[in-house]
Design a protein around this motif. Structure first.
Motif, PDB file in Angstrom:
ATOM      1  N   SER A  80       1.002  -1.279  -0.012  1.00  0.00           N
ATOM      2  CA  SER A  80      -0.016  -0.064   0.077  1.00  0.00           C
ATOM      3  C   SER A  80       0.878   1.176  -0.102  1.00  0.00           C
ATOM      4  O   SER A  80       1.738   1.448   0.789  1.00  0.00           O
ATOM      5  CB  SER A  80      -0.877  -0.023   1.136  1.00  0.00           C
ATOM      6  N   LYS A  90      -2.937   4.893  -2.635  1.00  0.00           N
ATOM      7  CA  LYS A  90      -4.037   5.617  -1.639  1.00  0.00           C
ATOM      8  C   LYS A  90      -4.307   6.806  -2.759  1.00  0.00           C
ATOM      9  O   LYS A  90      -3.424   7.608  -3.100  1.00  0.00           O
ATOM     10  CB  LYS A  90      -3.537   6.159  -0.390  1.00  0.00           C
ATOM     11  N   ASN A 109     -10.371   5.278   1.021  1.00  0.00           N
ATOM     12  CA  ASN A 109     -10.721   5.231   2.554  1.00  0.00           C
ATOM     13  C   ASN A 109     -11.842   6.466   2.769  1.00  0.00           C
ATOM     14  O   ASN A 109     -11.810   7.307   3.503  1.00  0.00           O
ATOM     15  CB  ASN A 109      -9.492   5.790   3.221  1.00  0.00           C
ATOM     16  N   LYS A 131     -10.366  -7.795   6.769  1.00  0.00           N
ATOM     17  CA  LYS A 131      -9.397  -7.310   7.948  1.00  0.00           C
ATOM     18  C   LYS A 131      -9.726  -7.985   9.097  1.00  0.00           C
ATOM     19  O   LYS A 131     -10.806  -7.496   9.680  1.00  0.00           O
ATOM     20  CB  LYS A 131      -9.108  -5.774   8.116  1.00  0.00           C
ATOM     21  N   GLY A 173      -4.486  -4.984   5.493  1.00  0.00           N
ATOM     22  CA  GLY A 173      -3.404  -4.691   6.744  1.00  0.00           C
ATOM     23  C   GLY A 173      -3.780  -3.380   7.127  1.00  0.00           C
ATOM     24  O   GLY A 173      -4.346  -2.521   6.894  1.00  0.00           O
TER      25      GLY A 173
HETATM   26  C1  NPQ Z   1      -6.633   0.479   4.366  1.00  0.00           C
HETATM   27  N1  NPQ Z   1      -4.219   0.331   5.491  1.00  0.00           N
HETATM   28  O1  NPQ Z   1      -6.576  -0.437   3.706  1.00  0.00           O
HETATM   29  C2  NPQ Z   1      -5.426   0.632   5.398  1.00  0.00           C
HETATM   30  C3  NPQ Z   1      -5.971   2.044   6.234  1.00  0.00           C
HETATM   31  C4  NPQ Z   1      -4.714   2.410   7.172  1.00  0.00           C
HETATM   32  C5  NPQ Z   1      -2.211  -0.674   4.546  1.00  0.00           C
HETATM   33  O2  NPQ Z   1      -3.571   0.836   3.512  1.00  0.00           O
HETATM   34  C6  NPQ Z   1      -2.037   3.491  11.170  1.00  0.00           C
HETATM   35  C7  NPQ Z   1      -2.806   2.286  11.823  1.00  0.00           C
HETATM   36  C8  NPQ Z   1      -2.309   3.857  10.113  1.00  0.00           C
HETATM   37  C9  NPQ Z   1      -3.469   1.660  10.715  1.00  0.00           C
HETATM   38  C10 NPQ Z   1      -3.268   4.122   7.797  1.00  0.00           C
HETATM   39  C11 NPQ Z   1      -3.294   0.106   4.386  1.00  0.00           C
HETATM   40  C12 NPQ Z   1      -2.999   3.492   8.958  1.00  0.00           C
HETATM   41  C13 NPQ Z   1      -3.810   2.226   9.551  1.00  0.00           C
HETATM   42  C14 NPQ Z   1      -4.002   3.493   6.968  1.00  0.00           C
HETATM   43  C15 NPQ Z   1      -4.799   1.832   8.600  1.00  0.00           C
HETATM   44  O3  NPQ Z   1      -7.412   1.303   4.308  1.00  0.00           O
END
Ligand code: NPQ
Ligand code: MG
Length: 374
Positions: free
Chosen positions: A137, A167, A194, A266, A294
């Motif tokens: 990511s 992102k 997101n 998740k 993740g």
């Molecule tokens: C997602 N993760 O899929 C998340 C969002 C995310 C790997 O993109 C600190 C702890 C910061 C958890 C930022 C990825 C974070 C977090 C983004 C989770 O939407």
């Protein structure tokens, strides 16, 4: 008979190798809550709570998770010292919400139980693979420059990652996707918003259709299933849901209403590995591909996610990156990419545990809770 004797909570401060910027904010360090479930025979089960320190991704946050665990979940679920994960799951289901806190307690107990049974989590969940394909990511560059983005992606491509996820947010979307696609015409590519878009943003999301994306993840607010279904009719890129999927029932609804054609699982978001397996089973039955999300996990959370990603329905690469994607020093022996894959741990339980000296050094707070007073 084996029973739980004590639970330990640790908060650790993990510096990130680079800031991680998403549509909801920027993170420089990870404030991680770890649980250690210790049995009367001295066996330890480990789990990681994926809540962030502030409620940016979901309403949960670390202080809240500590409170609900200590004041409600632990007393309700394990006061008699049970290490039966299904009993713990059923008892916690009578309390509302807080899936990340519940997932952590259930997983710590599950790990302790599997270790007493000398059985791996992968075997228990029904894994069919010994290694899993890994994606990565990629955050929004702090300087918002395409050059910075291409430089970061280039490092991941060279490291062997099998899929890139960008992102995105309004203003950082089509140009970023176009630049990466033009530089790597064949790399599997997807996006994650997101929840940053609105129902009126169909045209800008459709503008990314020409770049051959595997999916767009969670473009709209988590409660807007109808919006996602309407959007799915306006774009050719498959819609994948992350934040909206909090249970088997929400997964079933999203699929039936055509709000999602792919699902990100998740374990923290859905309340644990038992619920995750059920969502996986449902999606397999419905022919809906799933992949493992993740949350910037340490080796403790990563180990369990890699076991889950080895189930048959996980047909897309996950955000199960190597330890080095986020951390210079992991609290477990590091997960290292081999030809774009991570090996599924084979030892009892999650198959890894924190290195005591590293855990000690990174711990900013800890607490001990006696659980069994029969
Ligand atoms: C997602 N993760 O899929 C998340 C969002 C995310 C790997 O993109 C600190 C702890 C910061 C958890 C930022 C990825 C974070 C977090 C983004 C989770 O939407
Ligand atoms: Mg996501």
């Amino acid at each position: 008979m084996t029973r739980l004797a004590e639970l330990r909570l640790y908060r650790i401060d993990m510096p990130l190798v680079r800031p991680f910027r998403t549509s909801f904010g920027t993170q420089d360090t990870r404030d991680v809550l770890l649980l250690q479930a210790i049995t009367n025979d001295g066996i330890s089960g480990w789990a990681e709570c994926v809540a962030m320190e502030w409620p940016g991704y979901s309403y949960e946050y670390v202080d809240g998770a500590v409170d609900v665990l200590a004041e409600h979940l632990i007393p309700a679920a394990v006061a008699d010292g049970t290490i039966d994960p299904h009993v713990v799951h059923r008892r916690m289901s009578r309390l509302m919400g807080h899936p990340m806190a519940k997932a952590a307690l259930e997983t710590a107990v599950l790990d302790a139980w599997l270790r007493t049974e000398q059985r791996s989590l992968a075997d228990y969940l029904g894994a069919v693979r010994t290694e899993v394909d890994c994606g990565v990511s990629v955050g929004i560059p702090v300087d918002e420059s395409i050059d910075s983005l291409l430089e970061e992606v280039s490092g991941y491509v060279d490291a062997g990652y099998r899929r890139i996820k960008l992102k995105i947010q309004p203003g950082w979307d089509v140009q970023a996707v176009r630049a990466v696609r033009e530089t790597w015409p064949d790399i599997p590519l997807q996006t994650d918003a997101n929840q940053a878009y609105t129902r009126d943003d169909g045209p800008v999301l459709a503008a990314m259709d020409p770049y051959d994306l595997l999916l767009v993840e969670q473009p709209l607010p988590e409660d807007d299933l109808l919006g996602h279904a309407l959007l799915a009719q306006q774009i050719s890129t498959p819609v994948c849901l992350d934040e909206s999927i909090i249970s088997v029932a929400t997964a079933d609804t999203a699929i039936a209403f055509k709000a999602a054609s792919i699902i990100n699982i998740k374990p923290g978001r859905v309340g644990g590995y038992l619920e995750s397996r059920e969502i996986h089973d449902l999606c397999l039955e419905r022919g809906v591909p799933v992949w493992c999300g993740g949350m910037l996990e340490t080796g403790v959370g990563r180990a369990a996610n890699v076991a889950l990603a080895a189930l048959p329905g996980f047909t897309l690469p996950g955000d199960t990156s190597a330890s080095s994607r986020y951390y210079a020093v992991d609290i477990t022996p590091p997960f290292v990419l081999d030809d774009g894959r991570l090996r599924v741990p084979t030892g009892p339980g999650i198959g890894v545990e924190p290195v005591p000296a590293i855990l000690d050094e990174l711990t900013t707070w800890s607490a001990v809770i006696d659980v069994a007073n029969p």
